[in-house]
Design an enzyme around this catalytic site. Structure first.
Site, mmCIF file in Angstrom:
data_model
loop_
_atom_site.group_PDB
_atom_site.id
_atom_site.type_symbol
_atom_site.label_atom_id
_atom_site.label_comp_id
_atom_site.label_asym_id
_atom_site.label_seq_id
_atom_site.Cartn_x
_atom_site.Cartn_y
_atom_site.Cartn_z
ATOM 1 C CE LYS A 36 0.563 1.201 4.219
ATOM 2 N NZ LYS A 36 2.124 2.268 4.872
ATOM 3 C CG ASP A 74 -1.091 0.088 8.237
ATOM 4 O OD1 ASP A 74 -1.579 0.910 8.744
ATOM 5 O OD2 ASP A 74 0.571 0.095 8.273
HETATM 6 O O1 C5P Z 1 0.158 -1.311 15.253
HETATM 7 P P1 C5P Z 1 1.388 -0.688 14.928
HETATM 8 O O2 C5P Z 1 2.425 -2.569 14.831
HETATM 9 O O3 C5P Z 1 1.394 -1.157 13.177
HETATM 10 O O4 C5P Z 1 2.055 0.121 15.705
HETATM 11 C C1 C5P Z 1 2.998 0.161 15.676
HETATM 12 C C2 C5P Z 1 3.674 0.867 16.667
HETATM 13 O O5 C5P Z 1 3.454 2.586 15.606
HETATM 14 C C3 C5P Z 1 2.594 1.318 17.647
HETATM 15 O O6 C5P Z 1 3.301 0.744 18.748
HETATM 16 C C4 C5P Z 1 2.278 3.479 18.010
HETATM 17 O O7 C5P Z 1 3.664 3.665 19.193
HETATM 18 C C5 C5P Z 1 2.284 3.612 17.070
HETATM 19 N N1 C5P Z 1 0.947 4.030 16.528
HETATM 20 C C6 C5P Z 1 0.799 4.880 16.986
HETATM 21 N N2 C5P Z 1 -0.492 4.989 16.473
HETATM 22 C C7 C5P Z 1 -1.010 3.918 15.576
HETATM 23 C C8 C5P Z 1 -0.448 3.119 14.692
HETATM 24 C C9 C5P Z 1 0.697 3.174 15.720
HETATM 25 O O8 C5P Z 1 0.832 5.752 17.237
HETATM 26 N N3 C5P Z 1 -2.182 4.318 15.091
#
Ligand code: C5P
Length: 304
Positions: free
Chosen positions: A21, A148
């Site tokens: 993406k 995502d």
């Molecule tokens: O959910 P994911 O593993 O992709 O997120 C990785 C990191 O990115 C999370 O631990 C967080 O610190 C940050 N994040 C965030 N807000 C989001 C998505 C991710 O702060 N909406």
């Protein structure tokens, strides 16, 4: 002649392509009590795809994953493994799965490769095991795996809000050609969020030209002037070479060029394949860069 016993190993299989993406717009809004940030994004899949084949086997009852990318663990740390385990747990099924993951999408790249693999695994198992789950049920399994992941169940184009779990499918007019330029190093998402939070004094509210793009049928002619990514300032400050890639793509005729997600991939959007290829050829002169020319996807993930 005696009858030899034959091993009766039943197996059926399914194959699925997991697209990358790009974020055409990415606004990072307020930090929430759970530590995540509310975001607002328009995401679009592109035809750079990992391939996943899943075989159901009655010879064992484990999840066995092989992956052609040595840097990626083929164990429980892999999102494909986690997605398969989450599906089996929710479905309360105990079956043997052999999963073959072929990586094409660069990792830690802002292209959602791991998330797409996880979503594709859920879609493939819904089909293979005839679970009959709705998109909403699949999204419930997808969300805990990563912010995502739900998007890839609804692609090719969608607006994303909440921490990423609220996905509204959009229709965008026409196909574009995208040059993906990956510098060969990654940016850690968590670091990028921390840098952004530390650098800014206040959160800029969502602009009205963005809110207007949140529904129904949208046009590239309105997306292109509205393109922006809040991660660009902190990520380009740390990695000035990425800002230079963006400028080169614009100089080479890209209608828009932007960091994808928290990087490190920078992409340029072109109407013509020939123009995209010319720009890509110029970029590949720098040997450290991984460059891909791909069209935007026009349909959802297909399970074969
Ligand atoms: O959910 P994911 O593993 O992709 O997120 C990785 C990191 O990115 C999370 O631990 C967080 O610190 C940050 N994040 C965030 N807000 C989001 C998505 C991710 O702060 N909406």
């Amino acid at each position: 002649m005696t009858n030899q016993p034959t091993a009766s190993v039943r197996s059926s299989s399914v194959a699925v392509s997991a697209p990358a993406k790009i974020n055409l717009i990415l606004r990072i809004l307020d930090r929430r009590p759970d530590g995540y940030h509310n975001l607002w994004s328009i995401m679009q899949t592109v035809a750079l795809e990992d391939e996943i084949r899943i075989n159901q086997s009655s010879a064992h009852q484990d999840i066995r994953l092989v992956c052609d990318e040595v840097q990626l663990g083929a164990d429980r740390s892999n999102l494909v493994y986690q997605a398969a385990a989450a599906v089996l747990q929710r479905a309360q099924r105990k079956v043997g799965l052999e999963i073959d993951l072929r990586k094409r999408i660069p990792m830690g790249a802002g292209l959602g490769g791991g998330s797409s693999d996880a979503a594709a695994t859920i879609l493939a198992l819904n089909h293979l095991l005839q679970l009959g789950w709705s998109q909403t049920e699949m999204a419930e399994v997808a969300q805990p795996l990563g912010s995502d992941v739900p998007f890839f169940l609804y692609g090719p184009t969608a607006s994303i809000t909440g921490r990423g779990e609220i996905v509204r499918p959009l229709f965008i007019d026409g196909k574009k050609w995208v040059v993906l330029v990956n510098p060969g190093f990654g940016v850690e998402t968590k670091w990028a969020y921390q840098e952004l939070a530390a650098a800014r004094k206040a959160v800029r509210p969502l602009a009205s030209n963005h809110q207007d793009l949140d529904r129904g049928h949208i046009q590239w002619s309105r997306v292109v002037p509205a393109a922006e990514n809040d991660f660009e300032p902190p990520v380009y400050a740390k990695h000035p070479s990425l800002g230079r890639i963006k400028q080169t793509l614009l100089d080479r005729g890209a209608e828009m060029a932007l960091l994808s997600g928290s990087g490190a991939t920078v992409f340029g959007v072109f109407s013509l394949e020939a123009s995209a290829k010319q720009a890509a050829e110029h970029m590949t002169a720098q040997k450290s860069l991984k460059v891909f020319v791909v069209p935007t996807c026009s349909g959802p993930i297909l399970v074969r």
